[in-house]
Scaffold this motif. Structure first.
Motif, PDB file in Angstrom:
ATOM      1  N   LEU A 115     -17.782  11.586  -5.640  1.00 19.77           N
ATOM      2  CA  LEU A 115     -16.450  12.160  -5.839  1.00 19.77           C
ATOM      3  C   LEU A 115     -15.896  12.818  -4.588  1.00 19.77           C
ATOM      4  O   LEU A 115     -14.698  13.104  -4.510  1.00 19.77           O
ATOM      5  CB  LEU A 115     -16.472  13.167  -6.995  1.00 19.77           C
ATOM      6  N   SER A 116     -16.764  13.074  -3.616  1.00 11.41           N
ATOM      7  CA  SER A 116     -16.300  13.672  -2.358  1.00 11.41           C
ATOM      8  C   SER A 116     -16.055  12.611  -1.289  1.00 11.41           C
ATOM      9  O   SER A 116     -15.652  12.937  -0.166  1.00 11.41           O
ATOM     10  CB  SER A 116     -17.322  14.695  -1.852  1.00 11.41           C
ATOM     11  N   LYS A 117     -16.284  11.349  -1.627  1.00 12.84           N
ATOM     12  CA  LYS A 117     -16.062  10.270  -0.668  1.00 12.84           C
ATOM     13  C   LYS A 117     -14.636   9.732  -0.776  1.00 12.84           C
ATOM     14  O   LYS A 117     -13.954   9.912  -1.790  1.00 12.84           O
ATOM     15  CB  LYS A 117     -17.068   9.139  -0.904  1.00 12.84           C
ATOM     16  N   HIS A 118     -14.206   9.037   0.284  1.00 13.40           N
ATOM     17  CA  HIS A 118     -12.872   8.443   0.305  1.00 13.40           C
ATOM     18  C   HIS A 118     -12.946   7.078   0.959  1.00 13.40           C
ATOM     19  O   HIS A 118     -13.759   6.854   1.860  1.00 13.40           O
ATOM     20  CB  HIS A 118     -11.887   9.332   1.073  1.00 13.40           C
ATOM     21  N   ASN A 119     -12.110   6.182   0.492  1.00 16.55           N
ATOM     22  CA  ASN A 119     -12.031   4.854   1.105  1.00 16.55           C
ATOM     23  C   ASN A 119     -11.199   4.946   2.381  1.00 16.55           C
ATOM     24  O   ASN A 119     -10.025   5.274   2.342  1.00 16.55           O
ATOM     25  CB  ASN A 119     -11.400   3.855   0.138  1.00 16.55           C
ATOM     26  N   LEU A 120     -11.844   4.650   3.516  1.00 14.72           N
ATOM     27  CA  LEU A 120     -11.167   4.768   4.802  1.00 14.72           C
ATOM     28  C   LEU A 120     -10.529   3.449   5.243  1.00 14.72           C
ATOM     29  O   LEU A 120      -9.620   3.450   6.083  1.00 14.72           O
ATOM     30  CB  LEU A 120     -12.160   5.246   5.872  1.00 14.72           C
ATOM     31  N   GLU A 121     -10.995   2.332   4.684  1.00 10.51           N
ATOM     32  CA  GLU A 121     -10.450   1.035   5.076  1.00 10.51           C
ATOM     33  C   GLU A 121      -9.063   0.842   4.462  1.00 10.51           C
ATOM     34  O   GLU A 121      -8.747   1.355   3.396  1.00 10.51           O
ATOM     35  CB  GLU A 121     -11.384  -0.106   4.667  1.00 10.51           C
ATOM     36  N   HIS A 122      -8.211   0.078   5.144  1.00 11.83           N
ATOM     37  CA  HIS A 122      -6.861  -0.180   4.637  1.00 11.83           C
ATOM     38  C   HIS A 122      -6.897  -1.080   3.418  1.00 11.83           C
ATOM     39  O   HIS A 122      -6.073  -0.944   2.512  1.00 11.83           O
ATOM     40  CB  HIS A 122      -6.005  -0.815   5.737  1.00 11.83           C
ATOM     41  N   LYS A 123      -7.836  -2.010   3.376  1.00 13.92           N
ATOM     42  CA  LYS A 123      -7.975  -2.904   2.228  1.00 13.92           C
ATOM     43  C   LYS A 123      -9.452  -2.981   1.851  1.00 13.92           C
ATOM     44  O   LYS A 123     -10.276  -3.410   2.654  1.00 13.92           O
ATOM     45  CB  LYS A 123      -7.440  -4.301   2.552  1.00 13.92           C
ATOM     46  N   ILE A 124      -9.761  -2.540   0.644  1.00 12.19           N
ATOM     47  CA  ILE A 124     -11.145  -2.538   0.183  1.00 12.19           C
ATOM     48  C   ILE A 124     -11.609  -3.979  -0.023  1.00 12.19           C
ATOM     49  O   ILE A 124     -10.880  -4.816  -0.562  1.00 12.19           O
ATOM     50  CB  ILE A 124     -11.269  -1.737  -1.120  1.00 12.19           C
ATOM     51  N   SER A 125     -12.816  -4.276   0.407  1.00 12.08           N
ATOM     52  CA  SER A 125     -13.353  -5.628   0.323  1.00 12.08           C
ATOM     53  C   SER A 125     -13.389  -6.129  -1.120  1.00 12.08           C
ATOM     54  O   SER A 125     -13.705  -5.376  -2.052  1.00 12.08           O
ATOM     55  CB  SER A 125     -14.766  -5.666   0.910  1.00 12.08           C
ATOM     56  N   SER A 126     -13.084  -7.403  -1.291  1.00 11.86           N
ATOM     57  CA  SER A 126     -13.124  -8.019  -2.618  1.00 11.86           C
ATOM     58  C   SER A 126     -14.297  -8.994  -2.748  1.00 11.86           C
ATOM     59  O   SER A 126     -14.285  -9.879  -3.607  1.00 11.86           O
ATOM     60  CB  SER A 126     -11.804  -8.752  -2.902  1.00 11.86           C
ATOM     61  N   GLN A 127     -15.311  -8.843  -1.926  1.00 14.58           N
ATOM     62  CA  GLN A 127     -16.444  -9.763  -1.951  1.00 14.58           C
ATOM     63  C   GLN A 127     -17.376  -9.518  -3.136  1.00 14.58           C
ATOM     64  O   GLN A 127     -18.017 -10.446  -3.627  1.00 14.58           O
ATOM     65  CB  GLN A 127     -17.232  -9.661  -0.638  1.00 14.58           C
ATOM     66  N   GLN A 128     -17.463  -8.271  -3.584  1.00  9.87           N
ATOM     67  CA  GLN A 128     -18.369  -7.952  -4.688  1.00  9.87           C
ATOM     68  C   GLN A 128     -17.757  -8.359  -6.034  1.00  9.87           C
ATOM     69  O   GLN A 128     -16.539  -8.297  -6.227  1.00  9.87           O
ATOM     70  CB  GLN A 128     -18.669  -6.449  -4.707  1.00  9.87           C
ATOM     71  N   ASP A 129     -18.610  -8.756  -6.966  1.00 12.65           N
ATOM     72  CA  ASP A 129     -18.128  -9.154  -8.292  1.00 12.65           C
ATOM     73  C   ASP A 129     -17.625  -7.965  -9.104  1.00 12.65           C
ATOM     74  O   ASP A 129     -16.695  -8.094  -9.905  1.00 12.65           O
ATOM     75  CB  ASP A 129     -19.239  -9.854  -9.079  1.00 12.65           C
ATOM     76  N   TYR A 130     -18.246  -6.812  -8.912  1.00 16.28           N
ATOM     77  CA  TYR A 130     -17.870  -5.631  -9.692  1.00 16.28           C
ATOM     78  C   TYR A 130     -17.621  -4.444  -8.768  1.00 16.28           C
ATOM     79  O   TYR A 130     -18.364  -4.211  -7.812  1.00 16.28           O
ATOM     80  CB  TYR A 130     -18.975  -5.256 -10.694  1.00 16.28           C
ATOM     81  N   GLN A 131     -16.577  -3.712  -9.073  1.00  9.45           N
ATOM     82  CA  GLN A 131     -16.270  -2.477  -8.364  1.00  9.45           C
ATOM     83  C   GLN A 131     -16.124  -1.353  -9.392  1.00  9.45           C
ATOM     84  O   GLN A 131     -15.697  -1.579 -10.529  1.00  9.45           O
ATOM     85  CB  GLN A 131     -14.960  -2.610  -7.574  1.00  9.45           C
ATOM     86  N   VAL A 132     -16.453  -0.150  -8.980  1.00  8.70           N
ATOM     87  CA  VAL A 132     -16.297   1.027  -9.836  1.00  8.70           C
ATOM     88  C   VAL A 132     -15.272   1.943  -9.184  1.00  8.70           C
ATOM     89  O   VAL A 132     -15.390   2.280  -8.001  1.00  8.70           O
ATOM     90  CB  VAL A 132     -17.637   1.766 -10.019  1.00  8.70           C
ATOM     91  N   LEU A 133     -14.264   2.324  -9.956  1.00  8.08           N
ATOM     92  CA  LEU A 133     -13.191   3.177  -9.440  1.00  8.08           C
ATOM     93  C   LEU A 133     -13.280   4.539 -10.110  1.00  8.08           C
ATOM     94  O   LEU A 133     -13.212   4.654 -11.336  1.00  8.08           O
ATOM     95  CB  LEU A 133     -11.832   2.538  -9.728  1.00  8.08           C
ATOM     96  N   PHE A 134     -13.415   5.586  -9.304  1.00  8.60           N
ATOM     97  CA  PHE A 134     -13.448   6.958  -9.808  1.00  8.60           C
ATOM     98  C   PHE A 134     -12.024   7.515  -9.786  1.00  8.60           C
ATOM     99  O   PHE A 134     -11.310   7.389  -8.789  1.00  8.60           O
ATOM    100  CB  PHE A 134     -14.376   7.822  -8.950  1.00  8.60           C
ATOM    101  N   LEU A 135     -11.637   8.130 -10.906  1.00  9.19           N
ATOM    102  CA  LEU A 135     -10.281   8.652 -11.064  1.00  9.19           C
ATOM    103  C   LEU A 135     -10.321  10.153 -11.321  1.00  9.19           C
ATOM    104  O   LEU A 135     -11.261  10.665 -11.929  1.00  9.19           O
ATOM    105  CB  LEU A 135      -9.577   7.964 -12.234  1.00  9.19           C
ATOM    106  N   LYS A 136      -9.268  10.835 -10.881  1.00  9.50           N
ATOM    107  CA  LYS A 136      -9.143  12.280 -11.106  1.00  9.50           C
ATOM    108  C   LYS A 136      -7.832  12.553 -11.827  1.00  9.50           C
ATOM    109  O   LYS A 136      -6.794  11.971 -11.505  1.00  9.50           O
ATOM    110  CB  LYS A 136      -9.157  13.028  -9.773  1.00  9.50           C
TER     111      LYS A 136
END
Length: 237
Positions: A115-136
Motif C-alpha cells: 500500500l506504500s508502493k506506487h507505479n512509476l512507469e507511464h504504462k504498466i506492463s500487460s505481459q502478466q495474465d493477472y494483475q492485482v489493483l489496490f484501491l483506497k
C-alpha cells in the motif's frame, strides 16, 4: 442566484493510459444547467471529461473535472461563492494506489507493505495474465459542501439498485441528515431509461415524485428558487 452544478463522472488514473471511471453521461447535469440559465441564473458547471455540456452562454462557466482531487479543489473554490449546489456527479468511490502482478502479491508476506508502493512507469506492463489493483477510498465530497458554506442550498442525489420505495426514502432521509442537505433526489437504476427517469425529491417535510429528467430539472430549479426566496425573506424580517 449563482448555482454550482457537478455533472458526469470522475476518472481515477491507474497509469497514463488507463483509469477507473463510470457510465455517467452528464445528461441530467446539462438539463439542470440549461433550465437554471433559462431562469436567468448564473451557472458554474463542474463537468466530467466526457460529460455532455450546454452550448456557450454568457452566464455559464464550464470547468472540466478529471478526478476527485480536481473536483474537491473546485468545490472548495466555488462553494463559498454560490447560493445553490446541485451535486449530481457520479464521484469515484475509490482511487488506485498500486497495481502489480499476482505472483508478486503471493510472494509478499505482509500485503500492507504494497500500500506504500506506487507505479512509476507511464504504462504498466500487460505481459502478466493477472494483475492485482489496490484501491483506497476517496473522501465524500457532498459531506464537505455545507461545511464550506452553511447557508448554501444543497441538493444531492442517491442512486440505488432494485430496492423497495420505502428503503429508497429511508436512505434519502439519512443522506439529508448526514450531509445537512436540503433535498435529496433518490432514484433506482432499474427505473431509469432513455424515455423515463423516475425519482423522489425528498426533503425534511415533503416527498415529490418525478417521471423524467426534464421533470427533475424543472422541480429542482423551482424548489431552489422557493427555498432561496424563503431563506432571504426570513433574514430580512
Amino acid at each position: 442566484m449563482r448555482v454550482l452544478i457537478t455533472s458526469g463522472g470522475t476518472t481515477e488514473k491507474i497509469d497514463s493510459v488507463r483509469g477507473i471511471t463510470n457510465f455517467a453521461t452528464g445528461t441530467l447535469g446539462k438539463l439542470l444547467a440549461e433550465q437554471f440559465l433559462a431562469a436567468n441564473h448564473t451557472v458554474i458547471l463542474l463537468a466530467g471529461l466526457t460529460a455532455l455540456v450546454p452550448d456557450a452562454h454568457p452566464k455559464l462557466t464550464i470547468i472540466k473535472i478529471s478526478d476527485v482531487t480536481s473536483l474537491i479543489s473546485n468545490i472548495t473554490k466555488w462553494t463559498p461563492l454560490s447560493d445553490v449546489c446541485v451535486h449530481t456527479m457520479a464521484v469515484s468511490d475509490y482511487k488506485p494506489v498500486y497495481m502489480t502482478d499476482l505472483d508478486t502479491v503471493k510472494q509478499t508476506p505482509n500485503l500492507t507493505d504494497l500500500l506504500s508502493k506506487h507505479n512509476l512507469e507511464h504504462k504498466i506492463s500487460s505481459q502478466q495474465d493477472y494483475q492485482v489493483l489496490f484501491l483506497k477510498k476517496t473522501p465524500k465530497v457532498i459531506a464537505m459542501i455545507k461545511d464550506l458554506n452553511p447557508t448554501i442550498i444543497l441538493i444531492g442525489f442517491k442512486l440505488m439498485v432494485d430496492v423497495p420505495t420505502e428503503q429508497l426514502i429511508q436512505t434519502a432521509r439519512q443522506s439529508l441528515m448526514t450531509n445537512k442537505a436540503d433535498y435529496i433526489l433518490a432514484n433506482d437504476l432499474n427505473t431509469i431509461s432513455e424515455t423515463q427517469h423516475l425519482g423522489l425529491l425528498v426533503s425534511q417535510h415533503d416527498i415529490m415524485e418525478v417521471q423524467s429528467k426534464h421533470d427533475i430539472a424543472a422541480l429542482i430549479v423551482s424548489k431552489s428558487e422557493e427555498t432561496y426566496d424563503n431563506y432571504h425573506d426570513c433574514r430580512n424580517r
